[in-house]
Design an enzyme around this catalytic site. Sequence first.
Site, short mmCIF file in Angstrom:
data_model
loop_
_atom_site.label_atom_id
_atom_site.label_comp_id
_atom_site.label_asym_id
_atom_site.label_seq_id
_atom_site.Cartn_x
_atom_site.Cartn_y
_atom_site.Cartn_z
N LYS A 1 1.85 1.08 -0.30
CA LYS A 1 1.96 -0.38 -0.20
C LYS A 1 0.82 -0.91 0.68
O LYS A 1 0.51 -0.31 1.71
CB LYS A 1 3.32 -0.69 0.42
CG LYS A 1 3.79 -2.12 0.35
CD LYS A 1 5.20 -2.20 0.95
CE LYS A 1 5.77 -3.59 0.92
NZ LYS A 1 7.13 -3.66 1.52
N SER B 1 10.14 -6.14 -1.36
CA SER B 1 8.75 -6.47 -1.26
C SER B 1 7.83 -5.32 -1.68
O SER B 1 6.65 -5.53 -1.87
CB SER B 1 8.43 -6.87 0.19
OG SER B 1 8.61 -5.78 1.06
N SER C 1 13.70 -3.88 0.67
CA SER C 1 12.36 -3.89 0.06
C SER C 1 11.90 -2.56 -0.51
O SER C 1 10.89 -2.51 -1.20
CB SER C 1 11.33 -4.38 1.08
OG SER C 1 11.46 -5.76 1.29
#
Lengths: 512, 512
Positions: A121, A196, A220
């Site tokens: 990420k 997320s 997330s």
Amino acid sequence: MSDVRKTIAGGATWQEVAEDRRRHRDATVAESRIDAPLPEDLSIINTDVEELVKWLASGEWSATIVVRAFLRRAGDAQGMVNCVAELLVDRALERAEWLDRYWVEHKKPVGPLHGIPISVKEHIAMKGLDLNAGFVSWVGRVAEEDALLLQILWDAGAVFYARTTQPQTLMHLETSSNLYGVCANPFNTSLTAGGSSGGEGALIGLRGSVLGIGTDIGGSIRSPAANNGIFGFKPTSERLPTLGWSAPMEGCEAILGTIGPLSTSLEGIKLFMKTAVGAKPWLKSPNLVAMDWRDTTGLFSEKKLKVGVMWDDGVVKPHPPIARALCKVIDKLQKSQKVEVVDWIPKDHGRAWSIIHDVTSLWSACAERDEYRRQYAELWNERGDVDVILCPAGPGVAPKLDAARYWGYTSQWNLLDYPAVAFPIHKCVSVRKDGDAAMTDHIPLEYIPRCEADKDNWSQWELYGAKGYKGAPISLQLVGRRYDDEKLLAALEVILKEADLPTASPPTRPWV
Amino acid sequence: MSDVRKTIAGGATWQEVAEDRRRHRDATVAESRIDAPLPEDLSIINTDVEELVKWLASGEWSATIVVRAFLRRAGDAQGMVNCVAELLVDRALERAEWLDRYWVEHKKPVGPLHGIPISVKEHIAMKGLDLNAGFVSWVGRVAEEDALLLQILWDAGAVFYARTTQPQTLMHLETSSNLYGVCANPFNTSLTAGGSSGGEGALIGLRGSVLGIGTDIGGSIRSPAANNGIFGFKPTSERLPTLGWSAPMEGCEAILGTIGPLSTSLEGIKLFMKTAVGAKPWLKSPNLVAMDWRDTTGLFSEKKLKVGVMWDDGVVKPHPPIARALCKVIDKLQKSQKVEVVDWIPKDHGRAWSIIHDVTSLWSACAERDEYRRQYAELWNERGDVDVILCPAGPGVAPKLDAARYWGYTSQWNLLDYPAVAFPIHKCVSVRKDGDAAMTDHIPLEYIPRCEADKDNWSQWELYGAKGYKGAPISLQLVGRRYDDEKLLAALEVILKEADLPTASPPTRPWV
């Protein structure tokens, strides 16, 4: 690849910054396609981590051939669902070639993750690369060193090759930003990939990666894992180092964010955790608990695994595909000799939801959170020897784009700091018109919602029904007590086996 | 004893409330003297915990005879130094008689602390009793149940018989309040008993208790332990439950308060920790780390214990008696085959001191604290395999009353959340005119202070010198890495042995 950034500080408009970032991303994708695909590509991307390590350790596949296959697949995934922030072609190939030389010289792997490509990420720092966390205004911040977790994985032999997208602020269960646009769900592009860690979820859902790193402060990791039919693990908060991530909530202690793996297989999750915790990260990151990764051999051979089932959190009712998935799994488990199933009545999850949303008075919110945690622990003690809670990972499958609103099914366990894992139940159930539309025996035809959030969620199902969510993976969530991370994963293994569920995502995926 | 309280809420003035509380306290002290002293009394109060448990478990001494001796001694201690909030004569005797009946019936102890009298700092809840934390305005708050730690100790066989004083707000290294007045140091009444667990410190210093419970967020266990020549242990923050204490900083997470034991002996500390952690308190208090109390057998037999010595924190220079104590201990350790001694240069302890004092911006203060913790861990990694740090427990012996100002030698380790233990070096060194006044080889005759806090501390020494602190116990502090609680106590054991220091306070005490 040179990367001179346009930035707000440098006088660019936000549109110019975003356009520049996308141009850079597209250039890295183009670079990944310079070499033609190889016949092995499909075999490689369809291999889960636990097999991949064997092939790489034995020298059957080189690190280079493996990462090339994943680079190409990640480039394709970007074209399909817009999940990539940038590919790291030069870095990854240089690293893979070094690993291959190491193998030739020593005839053994450098570590337990020798040659494993890991996607990351974007807001997790990589030395010399942009660290914008989805904010246009943060473009131009350059990481001075790798995040501690990446250093550990690097030492174990990992190859970092792809950085994935997240929503601006990181605080959303969808993934869109002014920088990179919207990331869609590969199984049904009208749905969200989740957030997320949505870029990770979609990339791994498409097997553009078999192991990635996300972060989770309210769901997330688990939301994108659930939405894309892969495994996603949120550990107890102070077991893996978050040093070197960039996030607006740094210094917030009310609910601690965690970092954790997403993978196509349960074994991928376990190998990741064992490697990361095994490096004793608390010696460098003193906020962590000095606790080794504990062996769980034989844990559920002496006694039955006792599973509490939470059908509904009492706030927002899950959609029929989720209820159906729970039914199917429970039916199987009830026939198992190794598992005992009991109901788990939720305790005031609405209060948890309101604590999570109230940070106006931090000290009193922390005190209230602690009291709620204490009461939940007491509840668990009173309910006897329940080992784990099986429950929805969200109030439905992947929501329609821009429709994700309620996080309670995942954030509940962040508030309690319980480890939780989202897992797919491929092949058993997926959203089908014939299955879920007719599921009137579990829900009244005219359901009267309990609150605004429930009404909003239910209206989505009434509006779109099974047809609207067609093809979406269905996932569930397993939750353990605080610090029972190892036990939780061992319990999931038992459940998957006893419920006859796959321990890895299927190799064939949409659009392959 | 009935206890109808005058309260501010009930319309009383603060003077009336305080007078009423003192009247109640004095009545409980009078009650403890109803029975005449017994010949065994002196033997009993001079017995440390590790011996006391044997005598009680074998039935040689009854729980009743033991607690009566400590009740009488605590009553005397109150008369001497004003350390008691109330004695619990009826409760303690009822409990002791129950334990004695249990022993007669089962011929075995009820648990590892069978019959051990434990004194408790007042702000730790006891069901049905006042819980005022030193605030006049809080008088009348009545605890609904025992604090979790007390429940655990109760189950192990403890007898609670005395509640001790603390300063209003708990945030001071002395012990005085409008409620109960000033608690003086039993070794020199012009000095402070320390704080905030000052009542415990003085009571145990006088052997009115051999095991007590205090709390520590900046030195509040270690300061009174050091000032009174006893052992005091502040564990890592999330290993013992604080559930049920009453304090104005509830919900504060920037620096977590801890609860811990004070005792006349190291074995008393160890038995306390083993019993409390062994009860798995995390099952009821989910903020705790689920970590068993680890066995340290053989830890320092294979490798040498490596001790870093911090002579001075670089902010406030310790008085000569402290420097002399360090010298004497180090001289002995350097001759030991089992111990290696190296210097420990402090890292920016002034910054720690300023972080502790800045809570104006909580999130950024937390982030700064974490960065400082990380740098300190890095420092420790770089310095190789140092096991523990040996250092002053404060910038001098017990300060003159109302003169305690600098907490840096203890609060440093709260900020880092390192376990730390204060321990006395009786008989080896105490403040003597001939010893410390002449100690000019370690300090320049005219010392130029580095800052206001240093100037203030040094001016105290110049003003009073060895004569002014005559008789005060001298203590030091040993500090371990986070979660190395067991290792720290094991290391202290090695150090005491190798430096030829007693593992318990001497039986004869002033005013006996």
